[in-house]
Structure formats: C-alpha cells, structure tokens
Design a protein around this motif. Sequence first.
Motif, PDB file in Angstrom:
ATOM      1  N   VAL A 177       0.831  -1.211   0.000  1.00 32.79           N
ATOM      2  CA  VAL A 177       0.000   0.000   0.000  1.00 32.79           C
ATOM      3  C   VAL A 177       0.864   1.259   0.000  1.00 32.79           C
ATOM      4  O   VAL A 177       0.584   2.234  -0.711  1.00 32.79           O
ATOM      5  CB  VAL A 177      -0.962  -0.023   1.198  1.00 32.79           C
ATOM      6  CG1 VAL A 177      -1.727   1.283   1.306  1.00 32.79           C
ATOM      7  CG2 VAL A 177      -1.944  -1.184   1.074  1.00 32.79           C
ATOM      8  N   SER A 178       1.925   1.238   0.785  1.00 32.49           N
ATOM      9  CA  SER A 178       2.816   2.401   0.826  1.00 32.49           C
ATOM     10  C   SER A 178       3.531   2.602  -0.506  1.00 32.49           C
ATOM     11  O   SER A 178       3.733   3.741  -0.941  1.00 32.49           O
ATOM     12  CB  SER A 178       3.842   2.228   1.953  1.00 32.49           C
ATOM     13  OG  SER A 178       3.209   2.088   3.202  1.00 32.49           O
ATOM     14  N   SER A 179       3.901   1.506  -1.155  1.00 31.51           N
ATOM     15  CA  SER A 179       4.538   1.615  -2.466  1.00 31.51           C
ATOM     16  C   SER A 179       3.601   2.258  -3.478  1.00 31.51           C
ATOM     17  O   SER A 179       4.014   3.126  -4.269  1.00 31.51           O
ATOM     18  CB  SER A 179       4.984   0.233  -2.951  1.00 31.51           C
ATOM     19  OG  SER A 179       5.872  -0.374  -2.037  1.00 31.51           O
ATOM     20  N   LEU A 180       2.333   1.856  -3.448  1.00 28.23           N
ATOM     21  CA  LEU A 180       1.360   2.477  -4.350  1.00 28.23           C
ATOM     22  C   LEU A 180       1.193   3.961  -4.031  1.00 28.23           C
ATOM     23  O   LEU A 180       1.069   4.795  -4.944  1.00 28.23           O
ATOM     24  CB  LEU A 180       0.016   1.759  -4.237  1.00 28.23           C
ATOM     25  CG  LEU A 180      -0.022   0.299  -4.723  1.00 28.23           C
ATOM     26  CD1 LEU A 180      -1.395  -0.311  -4.457  1.00 28.23           C
ATOM     27  CD2 LEU A 180       0.317   0.227  -6.205  1.00 28.23           C
ATOM     28  N   GLY A 181       1.205   4.299  -2.744  1.00 28.98           N
ATOM     29  CA  GLY A 181       1.074   5.701  -2.361  1.00 28.98           C
ATOM     30  C   GLY A 181       2.253   6.545  -2.823  1.00 28.98           C
ATOM     31  O   GLY A 181       2.072   7.654  -3.350  1.00 28.98           O
ATOM     32  N   VAL A 182       3.469   6.016  -2.643  1.00 32.36           N
ATOM     33  CA  VAL A 182       4.649   6.768  -3.073  1.00 32.36           C
ATOM     34  C   VAL A 182       4.672   6.907  -4.591  1.00 32.36           C
ATOM     35  O   VAL A 182       4.997   7.984  -5.133  1.00 32.36           O
ATOM     36  CB  VAL A 182       5.926   6.075  -2.559  1.00 32.36           C
ATOM     37  CG1 VAL A 182       7.172   6.755  -3.107  1.00 32.36           C
ATOM     38  CG2 VAL A 182       5.959   6.075  -1.042  1.00 32.36           C
ATOM     39  N   ALA A 183       4.326   5.832  -5.304  1.00 37.76           N
ATOM     40  CA  ALA A 183       4.258   5.916  -6.764  1.00 37.76           C
ATOM     41  C   ALA A 183       3.215   6.931  -7.218  1.00 37.76           C
ATOM     42  O   ALA A 183       3.433   7.698  -8.166  1.00 37.76           O
ATOM     43  CB  ALA A 183       3.960   4.533  -7.351  1.00 37.76           C
ATOM     44  N   GLY A 184       2.075   6.963  -6.530  1.00 37.15           N
ATOM     45  CA  GLY A 184       1.048   7.951  -6.865  1.00 37.15           C
ATOM     46  C   GLY A 184       1.514   9.375  -6.618  1.00 37.15           C
ATOM     47  O   GLY A 184       1.181  10.291  -7.387  1.00 37.15           O
ATOM     48  N   CYS A 185       2.293   9.586  -5.551  1.00 37.66           N
ATOM     49  CA  CYS A 185       2.830  10.933  -5.293  1.00 37.66           C
ATOM     50  C   CYS A 185       3.775  11.376  -6.399  1.00 37.66           C
ATOM     51  O   CYS A 185       3.766  12.543  -6.815  1.00 37.66           O
ATOM     52  CB  CYS A 185       3.548  10.945  -3.942  1.00 37.66           C
ATOM     53  SG  CYS A 185       2.472  10.771  -2.504  1.00 37.66           S
ATOM     54  N   ILE A 186       4.605  10.437  -6.882  1.00 32.61           N
ATOM     55  CA  ILE A 186       5.520  10.778  -7.971  1.00 32.61           C
ATOM     56  C   ILE A 186       4.749  11.119  -9.242  1.00 32.61           C
ATOM     57  O   ILE A 186       5.055  12.103  -9.939  1.00 32.61           O
ATOM     58  CB  ILE A 186       6.503   9.616  -8.209  1.00 32.61           C
ATOM     59  CG1 ILE A 186       7.368   9.392  -6.967  1.00 32.61           C
ATOM     60  CG2 ILE A 186       7.377   9.891  -9.418  1.00 32.61           C
ATOM     61  CD1 ILE A 186       8.279   8.178  -7.062  1.00 32.61           C
ATOM     62  N   GLY A 209      -3.364   9.382   0.866  1.00 33.93           N
ATOM     63  CA  GLY A 209      -4.129   8.508   1.750  1.00 33.93           C
ATOM     64  C   GLY A 209      -3.559   7.100   1.797  1.00 33.93           C
ATOM     65  O   GLY A 209      -3.501   6.476   2.865  1.00 33.93           O
ATOM     66  N   LEU A 210      -3.132   6.577   0.633  1.00 32.36           N
ATOM     67  CA  LEU A 210      -2.540   5.241   0.616  1.00 32.36           C
ATOM     68  C   LEU A 210      -1.234   5.199   1.406  1.00 32.36           C
ATOM     69  O   LEU A 210      -0.983   4.246   2.154  1.00 32.36           O
ATOM     70  CB  LEU A 210      -2.291   4.805  -0.830  1.00 32.36           C
ATOM     71  CG  LEU A 210      -3.534   4.489  -1.671  1.00 32.36           C
ATOM     72  CD1 LEU A 210      -3.137   4.164  -3.103  1.00 32.36           C
ATOM     73  CD2 LEU A 210      -4.316   3.333  -1.072  1.00 32.36           C
ATOM     74  N   ALA A 211      -0.408   6.216   1.244  1.00 28.91           N
ATOM     75  CA  ALA A 211       0.845   6.262   2.013  1.00 28.91           C
ATOM     76  C   ALA A 211       0.573   6.350   3.509  1.00 28.91           C
ATOM     77  O   ALA A 211       1.264   5.724   4.324  1.00 28.91           O
ATOM     78  CB  ALA A 211       1.699   7.441   1.553  1.00 28.91           C
ATOM     79  N   LEU A 212      -0.451   7.098   3.877  1.00 32.38           N
ATOM     80  CA  LEU A 212      -0.799   7.228   5.292  1.00 32.38           C
ATOM     81  C   LEU A 212      -1.295   5.903   5.863  1.00 32.38           C
ATOM     82  O   LEU A 212      -0.886   5.483   6.953  1.00 32.38           O
ATOM     83  CB  LEU A 212      -1.858   8.312   5.458  1.00 32.38           C
ATOM     84  CG  LEU A 212      -2.285   8.674   6.888  1.00 32.38           C
ATOM     85  CD1 LEU A 212      -1.104   9.210   7.674  1.00 32.38           C
ATOM     86  CD2 LEU A 212      -3.413   9.699   6.862  1.00 32.38           C
ATOM     87  N   VAL A 213      -2.157   5.220   5.125  1.00 33.61           N
ATOM     88  CA  VAL A 213      -2.674   3.926   5.592  1.00 33.61           C
ATOM     89  C   VAL A 213      -1.552   2.889   5.658  1.00 33.61           C
ATOM     90  O   VAL A 213      -1.464   2.097   6.605  1.00 33.61           O
ATOM     91  CB  VAL A 213      -3.819   3.455   4.668  1.00 33.61           C
ATOM     92  CG1 VAL A 213      -4.240   2.032   5.016  1.00 33.61           C
ATOM     93  CG2 VAL A 213      -5.005   4.388   4.790  1.00 33.61           C
ATOM     94  N   GLY A 214      -0.679   2.885   4.645  1.00 33.14           N
ATOM     95  CA  GLY A 214       0.451   1.956   4.674  1.00 33.14           C
ATOM     96  C   GLY A 214       1.382   2.206   5.841  1.00 33.14           C
ATOM     97  O   GLY A 214       1.884   1.258   6.458  1.00 33.14           O
ATOM     98  N   GLY A 215       1.611   3.457   6.179  1.00 29.52           N
ATOM     99  CA  GLY A 215       2.447   3.760   7.338  1.00 29.52           C
ATOM    100  C   GLY A 215       1.825   3.288   8.643  1.00 29.52           C
ATOM    101  O   GLY A 215       2.522   2.779   9.528  1.00 29.52           O
ATOM    102  N   ILE A 216       0.525   3.426   8.763  1.00 29.35           N
ATOM    103  CA  ILE A 216      -0.159   2.950   9.973  1.00 29.35           C
ATOM    104  C   ILE A 216      -0.060   1.428  10.073  1.00 29.35           C
ATOM    105  O   ILE A 216       0.157   0.871  11.160  1.00 29.35           O
ATOM    106  CB  ILE A 216      -1.624   3.415   9.965  1.00 29.35           C
ATOM    107  CG1 ILE A 216      -1.688   4.941  10.077  1.00 29.35           C
ATOM    108  CG2 ILE A 216      -2.409   2.770  11.107  1.00 29.35           C
ATOM    109  CD1 ILE A 216      -3.082   5.507   9.948  1.00 29.35           C
TER     110      ILE A 216
END
Length: 259
Positions: free
Chosen positions: A13-22, A179-186
């Motif tokens: 989930v965090s990987s998807l969030g970071v990729a989405g931010c890029i 949101g994905l990065a936040l959920v992955g971090g949690i």
Amino acid sequence: MSTTICQVMGFIVSSLGVAGCIVSTSMDMWSTQDLYDNPVTAVFQYQGLWRSCVRQSSGFTECRPYFTILGLPAMFQAVRALMIVGIVLGILGLLVCIFAMKCIRIGSMEDSAKANMTLTSGIMFIIAGLCAITGVSVFANMLVTNFWMSTANMYQGMQNVQNRYTFGSALFVGWVAGGLALVGGIMMCLACRGLIPEESRYKAVSYNASGRNISYRTGPYKVGSGYEPETKARKGAGYEEAARSEDGRRSYPSKYDYV
C-alpha cells in the motif's frame, strides 16, 4: 503469520502511495480551464507544478516550463516543497522497509532491529502521506480562492478577466496517493508490535521440603533445603546435650520427631 501479512500489505500500500505521489507531482493537470460558461473553445489551458500547457482544437499541444522561481507565488513554491519532501521520505521509507521485512533474512539481524526499522519506515510513510495531502489541499485552496475572485470580477462587468481554473486530475491522484501512504504507514506501525520479542521473565524459586528449615525437636542441628553448605560442628558452652528420659537413659530422635 498475521504480522508478516500486515507488514507485506503495508509495504504494498505504501509503495502504491509513493508511486502515486511521484505521478501526481509530474502531471501537468493540477489546474484546468473552467469550460462551464464556454464549452466550445479553440484553446484549452491547463497548468501543473512545473509548466503550463495550451492545447488547441487541432490537437496540437504546446507546453512552456516555468523559467523563474522567485516570480512564482510563495504558496505555489510551498506546494512544490511539500510534494518533493513527501516523495523523498517515501522512497527512503521503502528502502528501509525492504530490509525490515520479516520474510527476508539478512545476516544475523535480530527481530528487535527489524521492529525498529519497521517503525521507522512506518513513520516515514505517515509523514510522506501527510505532506502529499497537505500540498494538494493547499493548491486546491488556492484554486478555490482564485475561482471565486474571478467569478466576482465577471459579475462586476470587467472585461479583462483571466480564465477561471478548476481542479485537475492531478489533485485527485495526489489525495488518493497521500491517503494510501498514510494507511500503509499505519499498517507498518501496527506490524512493529508483532515483531518485538516477548521478554521472558524468570523468577527465582527456592525449593524447600516444607517451606521452613527442617530441624530436630531435641537436637541442635538444622537441616536446610540442601543448597546451603554443610555447617561445621560448633563446640562450646552453648552446645546442648541430647535430652534424657526420666529413668536416666539417653533418648535418640526417631523418625516421628521431625516437624
């Protein structure tokens, strides 16, 4: 097993969030021209964080990067900084998370070290998600303010009014990615609790036959628990003799004289 699943899901989930931010940061459609009052136009304009583009009705698109830094608004530069910080923290968090995976063994790394690394990566993902959400929200607030100011000028009859801009697709991508990065971090922080080894505490227990030192009723010797060294025979005036019976004979302790 649940800890491993939580850790892997948090990493994905965090990987998807970071990729989405890029992807969101590199997109050009952060703000698009509002076509509500003019649905048919020969020129369509949209802007991003790094350049502004114009698309003509013929399909030809021309983009012009921002050649200035000091000429841009301060809030615009703040949005750039927030997105860059979020991407950098997200990439660092992914690198740390790879080495902290429970299913990957690197040398003789202990579970406590993996737990600390998992917690560190989770905190990085949470901060990266908050930076992305904050940056996108600040840019959206700028769009809303400029939109209503342009609308008020149009109602006042001003002819030289700039085009109104509305939300672009990059804003929605940035919100979802944050949101994905936040959920992955949690999820990574929750997985950290399962990686911490349980501390086993052993309490010293003294084993005694009856909870007290066993001794003779009539003798001076005391039998300990068996762990004490043998006591040396003491000689002196305080050493008592064995009890005698009424008829003068010496009585010896029997097996029923124990307490």
